[in-house]
Design a protein around this motif. Structure first.
Motif, PDB file in Angstrom:
ATOM      1  N   TYR A 199      68.873  33.958  63.179  1.00 31.04           N
ATOM      2  CA  TYR A 199      68.980  34.996  64.213  1.00 31.04           C
ATOM      3  C   TYR A 199      70.326  35.713  64.173  1.00 31.04           C
ATOM      4  N   VAL A 200      71.383  35.016  63.744  1.00 33.63           N
ATOM      5  CA  VAL A 200      72.678  35.690  63.575  1.00 33.63           C
ATOM      6  C   VAL A 200      72.576  36.735  62.470  1.00 33.63           C
ATOM      7  N   ALA A 201      71.916  36.368  61.368  1.00 28.98           N
ATOM      8  CA  ALA A 201      71.709  37.326  60.280  1.00 28.98           C
ATOM      9  C   ALA A 201      70.928  38.529  60.755  1.00 28.98           C
ATOM     10  N   CYS A 202      69.892  38.295  61.540  1.00 35.46           N
ATOM     11  CA  CYS A 202      69.077  39.393  62.066  1.00 35.46           C
ATOM     12  C   CYS A 202      69.915  40.329  62.922  1.00 35.46           C
ATOM     13  N   TYR A 203      70.713  39.772  63.824  1.00 37.99           N
ATOM     14  CA  TYR A 203      71.468  40.612  64.759  1.00 37.99           C
ATOM     15  C   TYR A 203      72.472  41.505  64.042  1.00 37.99           C
ATOM     16  N   PHE A 204      73.310  40.916  63.199  1.00 38.64           N
ATOM     17  CA  PHE A 204      74.391  41.696  62.590  1.00 38.64           C
ATOM     18  C   PHE A 204      73.884  42.627  61.489  1.00 38.64           C
ATOM     19  N   THR A 205      72.854  42.220  60.775  1.00 40.04           N
ATOM     20  CA  THR A 205      72.294  43.115  59.768  1.00 40.04           C
ATOM     21  C   THR A 205      71.615  44.298  60.437  1.00 40.04           C
ATOM     22  N   THR A 206      70.857  44.034  61.489  1.00 38.23           N
ATOM     23  CA  THR A 206      70.213  45.117  62.235  1.00 38.23           C
ATOM     24  C   THR A 206      71.253  46.092  62.772  1.00 38.23           C
ATOM     25  N   GLU A 207      72.329  45.561  63.332  1.00 40.38           N
ATOM     26  CA  GLU A 207      73.392  46.405  63.869  1.00 40.38           C
ATOM     27  C   GLU A 207      73.983  47.299  62.784  1.00 40.38           C
ATOM     28  N   SER A 208      74.251  46.724  61.615  1.00 42.49           N
ATOM     29  CA  SER A 208      74.863  47.483  60.522  1.00 42.49           C
ATOM     30  C   SER A 208      73.968  48.620  60.047  1.00 42.49           C
ATOM     31  N   PHE A 209      72.675  48.341  59.889  1.00 42.27           N
ATOM     32  CA  PHE A 209      71.782  49.345  59.329  1.00 42.27           C
ATOM     33  C   PHE A 209      71.246  50.321  60.370  1.00 42.27           C
ATOM     34  N   VAL A 210      71.305  49.940  61.634  1.00 42.64           N
ATOM     35  CA  VAL A 210      70.976  50.905  62.689  1.00 42.64           C
ATOM     36  C   VAL A 210      72.027  52.012  62.719  1.00 42.64           C
ATOM     37  N   ILE A 211      73.290  51.649  62.535  1.00 43.26           N
ATOM     38  CA  ILE A 211      74.352  52.661  62.469  1.00 43.26           C
ATOM     39  C   ILE A 211      74.094  53.613  61.303  1.00 43.26           C
ATOM     40  N   LEU A 212      73.704  53.056  60.155  1.00 40.94           N
ATOM     41  CA  LEU A 212      73.392  53.888  58.993  1.00 40.94           C
ATOM     42  C   LEU A 212      72.235  54.831  59.304  1.00 40.94           C
ATOM     43  N   MET A 258      74.420  35.694  57.239  1.00 44.89           N
ATOM     44  CA  MET A 258      74.675  37.102  57.528  1.00 44.89           C
ATOM     45  C   MET A 258      75.052  37.856  56.253  1.00 44.89           C
ATOM     46  N   GLY A 259      75.917  37.262  55.441  1.00 40.83           N
ATOM     47  CA  GLY A 259      76.350  37.929  54.222  1.00 40.83           C
ATOM     48  C   GLY A 259      75.215  38.164  53.250  1.00 40.83           C
ATOM     49  N   VAL A 260      74.368  37.150  53.065  1.00 41.67           N
ATOM     50  CA  VAL A 260      73.241  37.310  52.162  1.00 41.67           C
ATOM     51  C   VAL A 260      72.254  38.340  52.713  1.00 41.67           C
ATOM     52  N   SER A 261      72.029  38.307  54.027  1.00 40.15           N
ATOM     53  CA  SER A 261      71.099  39.253  54.642  1.00 40.15           C
ATOM     54  C   SER A 261      71.577  40.693  54.474  1.00 40.15           C
ATOM     55  N   ILE A 262      72.863  40.929  54.727  1.00 36.01           N
ATOM     56  CA  ILE A 262      73.405  42.282  54.556  1.00 36.01           C
ATOM     57  C   ILE A 262      73.361  42.698  53.092  1.00 36.01           C
ATOM     58  N   ILE A 281      66.160  57.247  52.488  1.00 39.94           N
ATOM     59  CA  ILE A 281      66.955  56.227  53.178  1.00 39.94           C
ATOM     60  C   ILE A 281      66.237  55.686  54.402  1.00 39.94           C
ATOM     61  N   SER A 282      65.410  56.526  55.029  1.00 42.68           N
ATOM     62  CA  SER A 282      64.661  56.077  56.200  1.00 42.68           C
ATOM     63  C   SER A 282      63.725  54.928  55.849  1.00 42.68           C
ATOM     64  N   THR A 283      63.049  55.040  54.715  1.00 45.40           N
ATOM     65  CA  THR A 283      62.158  53.972  54.257  1.00 45.40           C
ATOM     66  C   THR A 283      62.944  52.705  53.947  1.00 45.40           C
ATOM     67  N   GLY A 284      64.106  52.876  53.327  1.00 51.86           N
ATOM     68  CA  GLY A 284      64.943  51.726  53.015  1.00 51.86           C
ATOM     69  C   GLY A 284      65.373  50.980  54.262  1.00 51.86           C
ATOM     70  N   VAL A 285      65.802  51.725  55.295  1.00 54.09           N
ATOM     71  CA  VAL A 285      66.232  51.095  56.547  1.00 54.09           C
ATOM     72  C   VAL A 285      65.070  50.363  57.208  1.00 54.09           C
ATOM     73  N   LEU A 286      63.898  50.963  57.193  1.00 54.61           N
ATOM     74  CA  LEU A 286      62.730  50.308  57.790  1.00 54.61           C
ATOM     75  C   LEU A 286      62.385  49.020  57.046  1.00 54.61           C
ATOM     76  N   MET A 287      62.543  48.991  55.723  1.00 53.67           N
ATOM     77  CA  MET A 287      62.306  47.759  54.967  1.00 53.67           C
ATOM     78  C   MET A 287      63.311  46.681  55.370  1.00 53.67           C
ATOM     79  N   VAL A 288      64.568  47.101  55.540  1.00 55.23           N
ATOM     80  CA  VAL A 288      65.608  46.151  55.950  1.00 55.23           C
ATOM     81  C   VAL A 288      65.282  45.563  57.319  1.00 55.23           C
ATOM     82  N   LEU A 289      64.906  46.408  58.267  1.00 57.40           N
ATOM     83  CA  LEU A 289      64.632  45.942  59.620  1.00 57.40           C
ATOM     84  C   LEU A 289      63.368  45.090  59.680  1.00 57.40           C
TER      85      LEU A 289
END
Length: 479
Positions: A279-292, A413-417, A434-442
């Protein structure tokens, strides 16, 4: 439950016996958090200034990989050498790295400084968690862990913005220099407490075990570096070779470095660590890619995108304090339930942000709400899983348990990002957008947080009656 002093007066983490230590370790965490968050704003400016834009990614990767080493190394050394000595060494390495980064003449020197900073940061946080285990009775641990959330709120709200101002109007080098006075203040506040803790601390552990774990940590960092490098060029055969090579190195080392039963998610501590890492990986990765997504897809400015995501930090802090109150009310008997509720809330928030990004227009308010929901969920779960894990720490091995907590946080978190970055690169290479890429990440993060919820079903608590007896709580007060 409230801890009481010898006159039966209730005391908390900001009362006299604990005040200086509480403020000091919060300053340590604030300093580390500010440095980590501020760099995201000025990284491109640093790379351009030092003519090393091709090495841009290693500004972050060097910090991450060395943080893993610092976490695991200090997890062994803090039990062997004592918390006071370990804190001084950790601070010294972090300061050295900060100075090297500030005076960097080229990109390689900057990366070396970031590696030293990462080692120091991982070691410092391990020392802080060890201090929590040794210095605070169990009845106060959820309070101090909730206070840690506050140490991250201010840096997350103003860190990137302040760093941008400093870099624009003075120099990016001053972003490194300004953290040094904070560390000096933190050391002055915690000096006596950490020294007293060292006198009481068990020095169990053998040099052979410590040296073995240090070697494994270094190899794991190398394997992780190969994996992340390979993922960045996965469309090429060299990338595939590096990726599988990294995995070949990493998997057996993870089995050695994590508690037995982690890979099979056994009940108790292994399930707690797996659930937390996911869940830590989910939170911080989501935060990073939402900004993108907000800047590149929705067309928002960086400062507005940062403010939207910062809402998650505020709700995190509110939830962390709420769980501390609930923990005091039920004497820790509801910790597993709070973890599960928190992760469940995160599932809802992650689904909401995916829906918001699917909308071709609008969706900004939905993203704001999703960040607040997700932040509240992680704020409810994170201090609670830490408290549960620390209950499993054996006497004389508090540092090792602290290292395990930091390991799962930073490694997952590092591996997830890193995987998220590879998906973005793959999307651009195949011209998916990039929109498709972000959706795959999320979507991947949604899978992670759902897996975290399943793992949380196997968490077990070690709840003592009212945490500790009143006499135990009094005996734990610092002299």
């Amino acid at each position: 439950m409230e801890v009481e002093d010898t006159n039966n007066n209730p005391i908390g983490i900001f009362d006299t016996p604990y005040r200086a230590t509480t403020i000091g370790i919060m300053l340590v965490l604030t300093t580390v958090a500010f440095e980590g968050l501020a760099i995201t704003t000025i990284a491109s400016k640093m790379a351009q200034s030092l003519q090393g834009i091709h090495l841009y990614g290693w500004i972050f990767s060097a910090f991450l990989l060395s943080q893993l080493v610092g976490t695991l190394v200090m997890g062994q050394q803090v039990d062997k050498r004592g918390v006071f000595t370990s804190m001084l060494v950790s601070c010294s390495v972090f300061v050295l790295g900060t100075i090297v980064a500030a005076v960097s003449l080229n990109m390689h020197m900057l990366i070396a400084g970031r590696a030293l900073q990462g080692f120091g940061a991982g070691a410092l946080i391990t020392c802080v968690y060890t201090c929590v285990t040794l210095h605070y009775p169990d009845a106060l641990r959820t309070q101090i862990l909730a206070a840690f959330s506050m140490a991250f709120v201010l840096p997350s709200l103003i860190g990137p913005y302040v760093a941008g101002l400093i870099a624009s109007y003075i120099s990016w080098r001053f972003v490194f220099w300004i953290v040094l006075p904070l560390l000096v203040l933190a050391l002055s506040l915690t000096f006596r407490s950490f020294r007293d803790l060292q006198l009481r601390q068990s020095l169990a552990g053998s040099a052979q075990t410590a040296n073995s774990k240090i070697f494994h940590a270094i190899l794991l960092a190398i394997g992780t570096g190969l994996l992340l490098t390979g993922l960045g060029m996965i469309t090429d055969w060299k990338g595939i070779v590096l990726t599988f090579g990294g995995l070949f190195i990493m998997i057996p080392l993870m089995r050695k470095l994590l508690p037995i039963g982690t890979f099979s998610v056994e009940k108790g501590l292994p399930a707690t660590l797996v659930s937390r890492g996911l869940y830590v990986a989910c939170y911080f990765t989501t935060e990073s890619f939402v900004i993108l997504a907000l800047t590149e897809v929705k067309g928002l400015s960086s400062d507005l995108a940062g403010l939207l995501v910062a809402a998650g930090s505020l709700s995190w802090s509110a939830a962390a304090w709420l769980q501390a109150k609930l923990d005091a009310r039920d004497y820790g008997h509801g910790r597993k339930r709070r973890v599960m509720v928190g992760i469940g809330i995160m599932v809802a928030g992650t689904i909401l942000v995916i829906l918001a990004l699917i909308f071709s227009s609008g969706g900004i308010i939905l993203i704001l709400i999703s960040q607040m929901i997700t932040g509240f969920g992680v704020g409810l779960a994170n201090p609670t899983t830490a408290a549960i894990a620390l209950q499993h720490a054996e006497s004389g091995k508090e540092g090792a348990m602290s290292a395990d907590l930091q390991f799962v946080d930073s490694f997952y978190m590092g591996v997830s990002i890193g995987v998220g970055g590879a998906l973005i690169a793959l999307s651009e290479t195949l011209q998916w957008g990039i929109s498709t890429g972000v959706l795959m990440v999320l979507t991947l993060q949604l899978f992670f947080v759902l897996s975290s919820f399943l793992a949380s079903l196997r968490i077990t608590e070690l709840v003592h009656q009212k945490h500790h007896s009143l006499s135990d709580a009094k005996d734990s007060l610092p002299m």
